[in-house]
Design an enzyme around this catalytic site. Structure first.
Site, PDB file in Angstrom:
ATOM      1  N   GLY A 270       0.735  -1.241   0.115  1.00  0.00           N
ATOM      2  CA  GLY A 270       0.011  -0.124   0.098  1.00  0.00           C
ATOM      3  C   GLY A 270       0.955   1.271  -0.052  1.00  0.00           C
TER       4      GLY A 270
ATOM      5  N   GLU B 225       3.752  -6.563   1.283  1.00  0.00           N
ATOM      6  CA  GLU B 225       3.431  -7.096   0.150  1.00  0.00           C
ATOM      7  C   GLU B 225       3.270  -5.756  -0.959  1.00  0.00           C
ATOM      8  OE1 GLU B 225      -0.367  -8.356   1.227  1.00  0.00           O
ATOM      9  OE2 GLU B 225       0.080 -10.330   1.964  1.00  0.00           O
ATOM     10  N   PRO B 226       4.600  -5.201  -0.941  1.00  0.00           N
ATOM     11  CA  PRO B 226       4.257  -3.901  -1.886  1.00  0.00           C
ATOM     12  C   PRO B 226       4.140  -4.523  -3.199  1.00  0.00           C
ATOM     13  CG  PRO B 226       6.374  -4.464  -1.180  1.00  0.00           C
ATOM     14  CD  PRO B 226       5.548  -5.465  -0.343  1.00  0.00           C
ATOM     15  N   GLY B 227       3.317  -3.511  -4.061  1.00  0.00           N
ATOM     16  CA  GLY B 227       3.350  -3.790  -5.423  1.00  0.00           C
ATOM     17  C   GLY B 227       3.535  -2.596  -6.370  1.00  0.00           C
TER      18      GLY B 227
ATOM     19  N   TYR C 235     -10.172   5.753 -11.321  1.00  0.00           N
ATOM     20  CA  TYR C 235      -9.769   6.576 -10.295  1.00  0.00           C
ATOM     21  C   TYR C 235      -9.838   7.978 -10.262  1.00  0.00           C
ATOM     22  CZ  TYR C 235      -8.333   1.786  -9.454  1.00  0.00           C
ATOM     23  OH  TYR C 235      -8.180   0.468  -9.394  1.00  0.00           O
TER      24      TYR C 235
ATOM     25  N   CYS D 262     -14.869   5.320 -27.884  1.00  0.00           N
ATOM     26  CA  CYS D 262     -16.078   6.062 -27.807  1.00  0.00           C
ATOM     27  C   CYS D 262     -16.732   6.085 -26.551  1.00  0.00           C
ATOM     28  CB  CYS D 262     -17.210   5.189 -28.752  1.00  0.00           C
ATOM     29  SG  CYS D 262     -16.280   5.200 -30.529  1.00  0.00           S
TER      30      CYS D 262
ATOM     31  N   TYR E 210      -0.636  -1.570 -12.324  1.00  0.00           N
ATOM     32  CA  TYR E 210      -1.948  -1.459 -12.530  1.00  0.00           C
ATOM     33  C   TYR E 210      -2.235  -0.736 -13.813  1.00  0.00           C
ATOM     34  CZ  TYR E 210      -2.032  -2.499  -7.469  1.00  0.00           C
ATOM     35  OH  TYR E 210      -1.679  -3.208  -6.259  1.00  0.00           O
TER      36      TYR E 210
HETATM   37  C1  LIG Z   1      -3.292  -4.626  -3.846  1.00  0.00           C
HETATM   38  C2  LIG Z   1      -2.816  -5.308  -2.541  1.00  0.00           C
HETATM   39  C3  LIG Z   1      -1.428  -5.281  -2.449  1.00  0.00           C
HETATM   40  C4  LIG Z   1      -0.557  -4.164  -2.975  1.00  0.00           C
HETATM   41  O1  LIG Z   1      -0.897  -2.992  -3.109  1.00  0.00           O
HETATM   42  P1  LIG Z   1       0.210  -1.871  -3.270  1.00  0.00           P
HETATM   43  O2  LIG Z   1      -0.765  -0.772  -2.990  1.00  0.00           O
HETATM   44  O3  LIG Z   1       0.145  -2.054  -4.838  1.00  0.00           O
HETATM   45  O4  LIG Z   1       1.248  -1.952  -2.550  1.00  0.00           O
HETATM   46  C5  LIG Z   1      -1.027  -6.020  -1.060  1.00  0.00           C
HETATM   47  N1  LIG Z   1      -1.659  -6.775  -0.463  1.00  0.00           N
HETATM   48  C6  LIG Z   1      -3.017  -7.127  -0.688  1.00  0.00           C
HETATM   49  C7  LIG Z   1      -3.780  -8.360   0.151  1.00  0.00           C
HETATM   50  C8  LIG Z   1      -3.604  -6.456  -1.665  1.00  0.00           C
HETATM   51  O5  LIG Z   1      -4.902  -6.311  -2.046  1.00  0.00           O
END
Ligand SMILES: *Cc1c(COP(=O)(O)O)cnc(C)c1O
Length: 421
Positions: A239, A275-277, A318, A346, A375
C-alpha cells in the site's frame, strides 16, 4: 527515482532510446526498466534489514512473467490473489514456500492448487473461507499454514475504491472479533494458525494509518499469544504510495515505512512480511503513445492519442493523475499549451487529462505516461477491439518484447459461432 531520463534531447529507458523501441514495436506500448524494479525492491530490503523478513511482490500490480522472474531472481516472494496469479508466480520460478495467497473469495479449487504446489501461507478473510480450507486440507491429508486478515477499521486516507481497512469494506474480519475467530481457527482440523495479516489499502501517502494499524496488530499479537496461539509471522500488507504528480507530491520513503514497522512490531520476535506492489512496479514503467491528431474543439484543443482507457484505465476509473511528457525533450523555455488529452475510445470517460499544460505537440509525436508500471497492463482490456498492447523490458542497452501484441485474427478466433446458429 527511475531510469527514464532525457539524454541528448530524447527520452531513454536505461540506455535505450524510447523512440527506437517505438520504431521497432509500434505504439502504444508499455516499457519497464529492470534497474528501476531492482532499485525499488532493494529499498524495501534495506528498510527491513535487521528484521527476519520477506518482501512479497503483489503480482496483481504487474504480473508479466519477465517482471516476476526478474524479481524472483532478486529473492522476492510473491503475494497472489487468484489461482491464475499463483500459476504465474510458479511459472516464473517462484517456489511455493515464497508465495502468500490473499483475497476474499478463494475457491476450493484454488486452495487445492496451492496446497498441491506448495504455499507459504493462506491469508484467510472470513469464517466460511476458514471452514472450507479446513475441509479441503483435511481431505488432502495435509495441513494449511494460515493467518487471518484482520480489518483494523483504520482510514487509509486514499481513494475510496482502493481503501480496504475500514469496517464497511469487504476485507478481513473485524479486529474486535479476532480472538473468537482465532479460537475457532485453532480448533479446526487441517489448519496451522501461524500469524496475523493486515492490508489497509493502496496508494497511501501518509504513514500514520500504517502506524495505527500496526499498533493494533501488535496488541492483538500479545493477546493471541496470551490465549495460547503461536503467533510467529505478521503479514503487514502493501500500500505504500508513489508520487504520481512529481511536481507536488513526496510520499514517505520505504526507509521511513520500515521505521514504522520496526517501531510497532519490531520487538515481537516475529517474522515480518510485506506485500508492496505499486511502489516496486509503478515507477518502473511507462506507457508510450503516439499523437494521432491534434483537434481544435470549442475553446480547447484535444490531443488524440493512440492509447486509450482500455490500455490504462486509472484516469477513467480513479480520476488518477499521470505525468505525461513528450519523448523528444522540449526546448528550454518553450511556451506550454493546455490540452485535453484523450484516447480514441467511444466514451467521454476516455480522457487521460483535462487542460494539461504541455509543450506544443503535433501528429506523429510521441508522449510517455510516467508511473504506469503498476495497475496498467494488468487492468487493460480489448474494449473497442483494440488489441492488448505489447510490454517491453529494458535492461542496460537491450530490450525485448515480453508480451507481444495479439493479431486481430487471434482476437477474433477466441470467439466461436455455434453451428446451430
Ligand atoms: C493490492 C494489494 C497489495 C498491493 O498493494 P500496493 O498498493 O500495490 O502496494 C498487497 N496486498 C494485498 C492483500 C492487496 O490486495
Amino acid at each position: 527515482m527511475d531510469h527514464f531520463l532525457y539524454r541528448d534531447g530524447t527520452l531513454f529507458a536505461e540506455d535505450v532510446p524510447i523512440r527506437d523501441i517505438a520504431a521497432s514495436v509500434g505504439t502504444p506500448f508499455y516499457v519497464y526498466s529492470c534497474a528501476t524494479l531492482t532499485r525499488h525492491y532493494r529499498l524495501f530490503e534495506e528498510a527491513l534489514s535487521g528484521l527476519d523478513h520477506l518482501v512479497c511482490f503483489a503480482v496483481k500490480s504487474n504480473g508479466n512473467q519477465a517482471v516476476l522472474a526478474h524479481l524472483a531472481k532478486l529473492g522476492a516472494g510473491m503475494d497472489v490473489v487468484s489461482g491464475g496469479e499463483y500459476r504465474r508466480a510458479r511459472a516464473a520460478g517462484v517456489p511455493g514456500e515464497r508465495i502468500v495467497f490473499s483475497g476474499v473469495g478463494k475457491t476450493a479449487e484454488e486452495m487445492r492448487l496451492a496446497l498441491e504446489g506448495g504455499i507459504r501461507q493462506f491469508n484467510l478473510e472470513s469464517e466460511p473461507e476458514m471452514q472450507r480450507l479446513s475441509r479441503v486440507a483435511s481431505e488432502m491429508g495435509t495441513i494449511a499454514p494460515v493467518t487471518v486478515r484482520v480489518n483494523p477499521d483504520v482510514d487509509a486516507r486514499t481513494h475510496e475504491k482502493i481503501a480496504t481497512g475500514k469496517s464497511e469494506n469487504k476485507f478481513g474480519i473485524p479486529i474486535a472479533r479476532a480472538r473468537e475467530v482465532y479460537a475457532e481457527a485453532a480448533a479446526l482440523p487441517g489448519l496451522d494458525v501461524i500469524g496475523i495479516d493486515v492490508h489497509i489499502g493502496s496508494q497511501l501517502t501518509d504513514l500514520e494509518p500504517f502506524e495505527i494499524a500496526y499498533e493494533k496488530v501488535a496488541e492483538l499479537t500479545r493477546q493471541l499469544r496470551a490465549d495460547g496461539h503461536d503467533i510467529r509471522r505478521l503479514d503487514l500488507g502493501g500500500g505504500l504510495g508513489i508520487p504520481y504528480e512529481r511536481s507536488n507530491s513526496a510520499p514517505p520513503l520505504p526507509i521511513e515505512y520500515g521505521e514504522v514497522i520496526k517501531r510497532t512490531v519490531g520487538d515481537l520476535d516475529v517474522e515480518v512480511e510485506i506485500e508492496p506492489g505499486r511502489l516496486i512496479s509503478g515507477n518502473a514503467g511507462l506507457l508510450v503513445s503516439g499523437v494521432t491528431y491534434v483537434k481544435q474543439g470549442e475553446g480547447r484543443d484535444f490531443l488524440i492519442l493512440d492509447a486509450a482507457m482500455n490500455d490504462l484505465i486509472r484516469p477513467a476509473m480513479y480520476g488518477a493523475w499521470h505525468d505525461i511528457i513528450p519523448v523528444e525533450e522540449p526546448a528550454p523555455g518553450v511556451d506550454q499549451t493546455p490540452y485535453d488529452i484523450v484516447g480514441p475510445v467511444c466514451e467521454s470517460g476516455d480522457t487521460f487529462a483535462k487542460q494539461r499544460h504541455m509543450p506544443p505537440l503535433a501528429e506523429g509525436d510521441l508522449v510517455a505516461f510516467r508511473s504506469a508500471g503498476a495497475y496498467g497492463a494488468v487492468m487493460a482490456s480489448e474494449y473497442n477491439t483494440r488489441p492488448l498492447i505489447p510490454e517491453v523490458l529494458v535492461k542496460d542497452d537491450h530490450f525485448a518484447v515480453i508480451r507481444a501484441r495479439p493479431t486481430f485474427d487471434e482476437i477474433i478466433k477466441r470467439d466461436t459461432v455455434p453451428e446451430w446458429l
